[in-house]
Design an enzyme around this catalytic site. Sequence first.
Site, mmCIF file in Angstrom:
data_model
loop_
_atom_site.group_PDB
_atom_site.id
_atom_site.type_symbol
_atom_site.label_atom_id
_atom_site.label_comp_id
_atom_site.label_asym_id
_atom_site.label_seq_id
_atom_site.Cartn_x
_atom_site.Cartn_y
_atom_site.Cartn_z
ATOM 1 N N SER A 129 0.807 -1.256 -0.041
ATOM 2 C CA SER A 129 -0.045 0.059 0.112
ATOM 3 C C SER A 129 0.878 1.195 -0.130
ATOM 4 O O SER A 129 1.954 1.303 0.352
ATOM 5 C CB SER A 129 -1.013 0.110 1.307
ATOM 6 O OG SER A 129 -1.564 1.049 1.282
ATOM 7 N N ASN A 157 -7.771 -1.568 2.432
ATOM 8 C CA ASN A 157 -8.672 -0.707 1.222
ATOM 9 C C ASN A 157 -10.025 -0.539 1.794
ATOM 10 O O ASN A 157 -10.516 0.591 1.371
ATOM 11 C CB ASN A 157 -8.662 -1.494 0.036
ATOM 12 C CG ASN A 157 -7.259 -1.414 -0.675
ATOM 13 O OD1 ASN A 157 -6.069 -0.978 -0.010
ATOM 14 N ND2 ASN A 157 -7.218 -1.571 -1.781
ATOM 15 N N GLU A 180 -10.110 2.368 3.922
ATOM 16 C CA GLU A 180 -9.795 3.713 3.247
ATOM 17 C C GLU A 180 -10.689 4.043 2.613
ATOM 18 O O GLU A 180 -11.249 5.159 2.545
ATOM 19 C CB GLU A 180 -8.591 3.145 2.178
ATOM 20 C CG GLU A 180 -8.420 4.041 1.143
ATOM 21 C CD GLU A 180 -7.361 3.782 0.221
ATOM 22 O OE1 GLU A 180 -6.147 2.619 0.375
ATOM 23 O OE2 GLU A 180 -7.455 3.778 -1.260
HETATM 24 N N1 LIG Z 1 -2.088 1.659 -8.681
HETATM 25 C C1 LIG Z 1 -1.994 1.565 -7.269
HETATM 26 O O1 LIG Z 1 -2.218 2.840 -6.781
HETATM 27 C C2 LIG Z 1 -2.025 0.313 -6.623
HETATM 28 C C3 LIG Z 1 -1.804 0.549 -5.199
HETATM 29 C C4 LIG Z 1 -1.484 -0.855 -4.440
HETATM 30 C C5 LIG Z 1 -1.717 -1.894 -5.284
HETATM 31 N N2 LIG Z 1 -1.938 -2.113 -6.449
HETATM 32 C C6 LIG Z 1 -2.103 -3.282 -7.279
HETATM 33 O O2 LIG Z 1 -0.579 -3.535 -7.870
HETATM 34 C C7 LIG Z 1 -0.975 -4.402 -9.063
HETATM 35 C C8 LIG Z 1 -0.258 -3.290 -10.272
HETATM 36 O O3 LIG Z 1 -0.986 -2.394 -10.225
HETATM 37 P P1 LIG Z 1 -0.690 -1.255 -11.390
HETATM 38 O O4 LIG Z 1 -1.602 0.065 -11.305
HETATM 39 O O5 LIG Z 1 0.730 -0.893 -11.380
HETATM 40 O O6 LIG Z 1 -0.949 -1.985 -12.682
HETATM 41 P P2 LIG Z 1 -2.373 -2.366 -13.400
HETATM 42 O O7 LIG Z 1 -2.903 -1.462 -14.307
HETATM 43 O O8 LIG Z 1 -3.151 -3.147 -12.437
HETATM 44 O O9 LIG Z 1 -1.680 -3.894 -14.157
HETATM 45 C C9 LIG Z 1 -0.863 -3.214 -15.499
HETATM 46 C C10 LIG Z 1 0.158 -4.424 -15.683
HETATM 47 O O10 LIG Z 1 -0.230 -5.745 -15.782
HETATM 48 C C11 LIG Z 1 0.349 -6.316 -16.775
HETATM 49 N N3 LIG Z 1 -0.713 -7.291 -17.088
HETATM 50 C C12 LIG Z 1 -2.088 -7.288 -17.582
HETATM 51 N N4 LIG Z 1 -2.520 -8.335 -17.970
HETATM 52 C C13 LIG Z 1 -1.498 -9.128 -18.192
HETATM 53 C C14 LIG Z 1 -1.048 -10.469 -18.688
HETATM 54 N N5 LIG Z 1 -2.373 -11.213 -19.021
HETATM 55 N N6 LIG Z 1 -0.169 -10.934 -18.824
HETATM 56 C C15 LIG Z 1 0.931 -10.495 -18.301
HETATM 57 N N7 LIG Z 1 1.024 -9.204 -17.799
HETATM 58 C C16 LIG Z 1 -0.295 -8.472 -17.919
HETATM 59 C C17 LIG Z 1 0.548 -5.036 -17.959
HETATM 60 O O11 LIG Z 1 1.390 -5.402 -18.895
HETATM 61 P P3 LIG Z 1 1.163 -4.598 -20.371
HETATM 62 O O12 LIG Z 1 2.176 -3.559 -20.100
HETATM 63 O O13 LIG Z 1 1.827 -5.691 -21.105
HETATM 64 O O14 LIG Z 1 -0.063 -4.239 -20.510
HETATM 65 C C18 LIG Z 1 1.197 -4.019 -16.804
HETATM 66 O O15 LIG Z 1 2.386 -4.494 -16.642
HETATM 67 C C19 LIG Z 1 -2.514 -4.718 -9.172
HETATM 68 O O16 LIG Z 1 -2.797 -5.714 -8.608
HETATM 69 C C20 LIG Z 1 -3.066 -3.610 -8.333
HETATM 70 O O17 LIG Z 1 -4.336 -3.561 -7.894
HETATM 71 C C21 LIG Z 1 -2.095 -0.840 -7.342
#
Ligand SMILES: NC(=O)c1ccc[n+]([C@@H]2O[C@H](COP(=O)([O-])OP(=O)(O)OC[C@H]3O[C@@H](n4cnc5c(N)ncnc54)[C@H](OP(=O)(O)O)[C@@H]3O)[C@@H](O)[C@H]2O)c1
Length: 463
Positions: free
Chosen positions: A128, A187, A190
Amino acid sequence: MNKSKIAIIGLAVMGQNLARNIANNGHKISVYNRTTKVMNEFIDEYGSENLEGYEDLCTLAKSLEKPRIIGLMIKSGPAIDSVIESITQFLEDGDIIVDFGNSNYQDTIKREKKLKEKNLKFFGCGVSGGEEGALNGPSLMPGGDKETYECIEPILKSIAAKDFKGKDCVTYLGQDGSGHYLKMVHNGIEYGIMQMMAEVYGILKNGFGLKAGEISKIFANYNEGKLKSYLCEIAVPILAKKEGEDYLIDKVLDSAAQKGTGRLTAIESLERGVGLSVITQSVYARVYSSFKNTRTELSKLYEKGTHKIEDDLEEFTKILENALYIGVIISYAQGFRLLEVASDEQNWDLNFSEISRIWQGGCIIRAKVLESFETLFVSGEKNLLKMPEVAKYINENIDDLRYVVGLSAMNALPTLSLSSALNSFEYITQERSTANFIQGLRDYFGAHTFKRTDKEGTFHSEW
Ligand SMILES: NC(=O)c1ccc[n+]([C@@H]2O[C@H](COP(=O)([O-])OP(=O)(O)OC[C@H]3O[C@@H](n4cnc5c(N)ncnc54)[C@H](OP(=O)(O)O)[C@@H]3O)[C@@H](O)[C@H]2O)c1
């Protein structure tokens, strides 16, 4: 060539920043992204001796020290299974896959079991703090096999945020999906706090007619006191931001998105039979917000006129501060209650004092109040509302929450979550509820029977 300590697969905003954090803390790291262009652009900008990119999973796996540690920072859901499927052919007995995303804890449990059959280790670790936290120090919520945790602990400790006393915001939580479960409840809490803050904003904006800049100053004041928290801190610049003569916030569409962890927490509460009214109503508030067209249409059908609260603003903001603070405490109390039940049912033995500690830095709900919770939970009591210190504060200030909710209702200002905090409190603290009447109704139409207060047994009446 030196091998890497860890790999990160997934280079969207969280993966990139987590990888940079790991490299900045002296660990050699290999990275990979499904879309190679994204990886190449990232490496062009941030690549170093410590941070190297790979275009295929086979060479990524070869670049790692054994046992290999592969971190996943990708979209939760089927994408995780598909990446696991692709990477496992390049792994050997004892290698570790750590899911750093927001996965459903039940999926984590299933994945751990499935990979165990292949002599691989799967571990869940909630992260987080958004993109800033991932880069400069997140709160980390690891759950799974203890020995696996010990392999990854040095890396986790080096990248984590610090608590109020300077200790790392990471601790081993418990078996299987406990880390992802805690991240889900984090979350949810939050969601609750943000919704109550939005209701406070609404009362000040629509009840008192204050401009965003004026409300920003009130939040700045709140952030100096007992409500001091990351969310109150960021409310200040968000509300103060101007675009020319106008405040940007007034131009932001009033329709809140959600990615699902709040909804999952609400579903969990129903399945485990825990009252989680603040979080659940916050999810509903986002749902209602998304029906912009319906709201616009109905607002014309149900014209409410304009309401103006005439109270003294300075005095009211103090009442509002107490009301919001109690709402926050109740939201945490409900979240911890869900954790208590889940921990018992899943045999996780969660340590609430440690949880309050690791949430003090890095994460979105970091707040001064967690320092008190850390101390209070040492007693072993897990229900915040049963603690004499909490009861003393609530007894002295609950009238402020009653006043805010009542006044808002009289002025047609919705307080879905603040009023849920109040009503759940009123209900859970009354010795005799009105459920006797429900029992009477049930027995009348369905012969569902009832118990009596004056004698043992099960009864049915010809009402
Ligand atoms: N954003 C935040 O503030 C936040 C905070 C805490 C936790 N999280 C969690 O952390 C994780 C990553 O979050 P994010 O916001 O950085 O990204 P995201 O939008 O949730 O995911 C995008 C990433 O996943 C990859 N991806 C999606 N489908 C795929 C598949 N079938 N095979 C391989 N790669 C795949 C994408 O690759 P491509 O570039 O090839 O599409 C990209 O690298 C998620 O689980 C999210 O819930 C996010």
